[in-house]
Design a protein around this motif. Structure first.
Motif, PDB file in Angstrom:
ATOM      1  N   UNK A 300       0.831  -1.217   0.000  1.00 39.96           N
ATOM      2  CA  UNK A 300       0.000   0.000   0.000  1.00 39.96           C
ATOM      3  C   UNK A 300       0.857   1.256   0.000  1.00 39.96           C
ATOM      4  N   UNK A 301       0.310   2.313  -0.564  1.00 38.08           N
ATOM      5  CA  UNK A 301       0.958   3.614  -0.546  1.00 38.08           C
ATOM      6  C   UNK A 301       0.614   4.345   0.746  1.00 38.08           C
ATOM      7  N   UNK A 302       1.516   5.178   1.275  1.00 37.91           N
ATOM      8  CA  UNK A 302       1.200   5.938   2.492  1.00 37.91           C
ATOM      9  C   UNK A 302      -0.002   6.847   2.281  1.00 37.91           C
ATOM     10  N   UNK A 303      -0.811   6.958   3.313  1.00 37.23           N
ATOM     11  CA  UNK A 303      -1.975   7.829   3.227  1.00 37.23           C
ATOM     12  C   UNK A 303      -1.590   9.298   3.345  1.00 37.23           C
ATOM     13  N   UNK A 304      -0.498   9.584   4.063  1.00 37.83           N
ATOM     14  CA  UNK A 304      -0.106  10.974   4.252  1.00 37.83           C
ATOM     15  C   UNK A 304       0.546  11.517   2.980  1.00 37.83           C
ATOM     16  N   UNK A 305       0.192  12.712   2.560  1.00 42.95           N
ATOM     17  CA  UNK A 305       0.886  13.341   1.425  1.00 42.95           C
ATOM     18  C   UNK A 305       2.357  13.573   1.764  1.00 42.95           C
ATOM     19  N   UNK A 306       3.165  13.676   0.745  1.00 43.31           N
ATOM     20  CA  UNK A 306       4.594  13.893   0.926  1.00 43.31           C
ATOM     21  C   UNK A 306       4.938  15.282   0.401  1.00 43.31           C
ATOM     22  N   UNK A 342       9.015   6.145  11.362  1.00 43.50           N
ATOM     23  CA  UNK A 342       9.110   7.398  12.116  1.00 43.50           C
ATOM     24  C   UNK A 342      10.295   8.248  11.659  1.00 43.50           C
ATOM     25  N   UNK A 343       9.982   9.400  11.101  1.00 42.21           N
ATOM     26  CA  UNK A 343      11.013  10.339  10.681  1.00 42.21           C
ATOM     27  C   UNK A 343      11.618  10.073   9.326  1.00 42.21           C
ATOM     28  N   UNK A 344      11.247   8.966   8.647  1.00 47.63           N
ATOM     29  CA  UNK A 344      11.869   8.622   7.372  1.00 47.63           C
ATOM     30  C   UNK A 344      10.820   8.145   6.379  1.00 47.63           C
ATOM     31  N   UNK A 345      11.107   8.384   5.112  1.00 47.05           N
ATOM     32  CA  UNK A 345      10.300   7.869   4.017  1.00 47.05           C
ATOM     33  C   UNK A 345      11.238   7.101   3.087  1.00 47.05           C
ATOM     34  N   UNK A 412      11.498  12.889   6.990  1.00 49.21           N
ATOM     35  CA  UNK A 412      10.133  13.423   7.069  1.00 49.21           C
ATOM     36  C   UNK A 412       9.894  13.848   8.504  1.00 49.21           C
ATOM     37  N   UNK A 413       9.615  15.121   8.709  1.00 46.02           N
ATOM     38  CA  UNK A 413       9.316  15.642  10.031  1.00 46.02           C
ATOM     39  C   UNK A 413       7.804  15.680  10.221  1.00 46.02           C
ATOM     40  N   UNK A 415       6.201  17.643  11.951  1.00 48.71           N
ATOM     41  CA  UNK A 415       5.722  19.032  11.950  1.00 48.71           C
ATOM     42  C   UNK A 415       5.525  19.578  10.553  1.00 48.71           C
ATOM     43  N   UNK A 416       6.133  18.903   9.537  1.00 49.57           N
ATOM     44  CA  UNK A 416       6.011  19.405   8.171  1.00 49.57           C
ATOM     45  C   UNK A 416       4.869  18.755   7.420  1.00 49.57           C
ATOM     46  N   UNK A 417       4.180  17.801   8.058  1.00 49.76           N
ATOM     47  CA  UNK A 417       3.063  17.160   7.380  1.00 49.76           C
ATOM     48  C   UNK A 417       1.917  18.153   7.228  1.00 49.76           C
ATOM     49  N   UNK A 418       1.247  18.139   6.093  1.00 47.78           N
ATOM     50  CA  UNK A 418       0.130  19.072   5.921  1.00 47.78           C
ATOM     51  C   UNK A 418      -1.048  18.648   6.744  1.00 47.78           C
TER      52      UNK A 418
END
Length: 418
Positions: A300-306, A342-345, A412-413, A415-418
């Motif tokens: 599956x692809x991550x649900x969170x935008x990058x 956590x913290x990485x993509x 990936x932080x 805090x930077x997630x939309x």
């Protein structure tokens, strides 16, 4: 006997007995003190040597004439002193060696305490920051302000980085590295300043030589056939045989377009701008890639935008997917996998091709290195440049069962997630 003698002399048995007991006690105490005097001296010596050990002096030894328990204690004590002397000597030699290495290294090293004051600096740091004078005890901020503005800018940015001092032929390039740690329970920072001018200039010359060789080879491969075809076209025209001119012009156009694409690829690599991050959903990015090349999605692809520079990331992944198709892998075995930790993509492009040898793995990410007959050596290099511009990295590994896995790891932080 003393009591009997005193009773005859004094005529009082009770008084004579008391005097005799008192005399016996005094005599016993004197004898006990005399017998215990060597042991007491030994205990005082043991206490003195223990204090000397505490102060770092291990040169003392003890002697005991008798072979008893105290003799065993003295022997163990002397053996301990010998071991401590050897360890101290070894430690002093190591400290001397380490200090000699640190003082004579060309890397400027500065140890800064919690309050911002310098607690240690080697000779290179003194020459760089204070004209060779001692800087221990001075404020690091004051030293940086008095140095070149480029150093101050690099320190203000934080982290590691490169900066240049001077202009023209006198320009010097330095690498700044900062590491924090705790010393004696208190936070300290180690600042390392390494001059890279000579190494960079040597590497720059080697890179230019390699670029010139690659461009010359590609130009010759294109211009030589063009010159030959043009000559053939001129001969055919002179003879009036024009039926083959269309094919000749088509081959000239094909070589010209190939050369144009080659030069465009170099220009794209040289002019890569800083990434402009924007939130993008993974399905949208995958659909954009699928419109240009075939691949499957593993998992599956991550649900969170990058948050990435979409054109740059699309170009990087497209280069990796094209390499996977050109590896000899079946098209349906070229896969894209995206995992979030956590913290990485972690973005992986996998194939079931021939893989890479150890020599190719070691040089695959070097610009202009290619094992393909018509390759430019810029596909993986451009992907690496894009990954590093996003603060990430790229790694290549052969897969079990055959094939290659190229992993792009991006920070990936939360805090930077939309």
């Amino acid at each position: 006997m003393l009591a009997l003698a005193l009773s005859e002399w004094l005529g009082n048995r009770l008084l004579a007995g008391c005097i005799a007991v008192l005399a016996a006690l005094l005599l016993s105490m004197w004898l006990m003190r005399r017998l215990a005097r060597p042991a007491l001296s030994l205990f005082r010596a043991l206490a003195g040597t223990a204090l000397s050990y505490r102060d770092g002096d291990f040169s003392f030894g003890l002697r005991w004439r008798h072979r008893d328990e105290l003799g065993d204690l003295v022997a163990a004590h002397n053996e301990l002193g010998g071991v401590l002397r050897e360890q101290r000597l070894s430690l002093v030699q190591r400290e001397l060696l380490l200090d000699t290495m640190v003082q004579n290294t060309p890397v400027a090293m500065v140890l800064v305490a919690e309050g911002g004051h310098v607690v240690y600096a080697n000779l290179a740091a003194r020459r760089l920051l204070n004209d060779g004078r001692k800087i221990e005890g001075l404020a690091m901020d004051a030293l940086v302000r008095a140095a070149a503005p480029a150093l101050q800018d690099a320190m203000d940015r934080g982290g590691d980085g490169l900066f240049s001092v001077g202009e023209g032929d006198e320009e010097e390039v330095y690498h700044l590295a900062r590491r924090g740690f705790r010393l004696n329970g208190r936070p300290h920072e180690l600042v390392l300043l390494r001059q890279l001018t000579t190494e960079l200039r040597r590497q720059e010359v080697q890179t230019w030589k390699k670029v010139i060789r690659v461009i010359s080879h590609e130009l010759n491969n294109s211009l030589a056939p063009v010159a030959s075809l043009a000559h053939s076209g001129a001969e055919l025209t002179r003879r009036g045989q024009t039926e083959r001119l269309e094919a000749i012009f088509g081959m000239i156009e094909e070589r010209a377009r190939h050369l144009e694409g080659f030069i465009r690829g170099y220009a794209r690599f040289a002019k890569l701008p800083s990434p402009r991050l924007e939130a993008t959903a993974w399905p949208l990015l995958v659909d954009r890639l699928r419109s240009q090349i075939d691949f499957t999605v593993d998992g599956p692809l991550p649900e969170e935008p990058v948050r990435v520079d979409v054109p740059q990331m699309e170009q990087a992944l497209l280069n990796l997917l094209k390499n996977a198709h050109e590896s000899g892998s079946a098209p349906d075995q070229v896969a894209l996998r995206v995992r979030r930790t956590p913290g990485l993509l972690r973005i992986e492009v996998m194939d079931r091709g021939t893989g890479m040898s150890e020599a190719v793995l070691a040089n695959a990410l070097v610009p202009f290195y290619s094992t393909k007959r018509s390759g430019t050596g810029l596909g993986l290099a451009l992907a690496r440049e894009i990954a590093e511009a996003h603060g990430g990295r790229i790694s290549l590994n052969n897969r079990e069962g055959g094939g290659l896995a190229v992993a792009m790891v991006l920070p990936v932080s939360e805090s930077t997630l939309p």
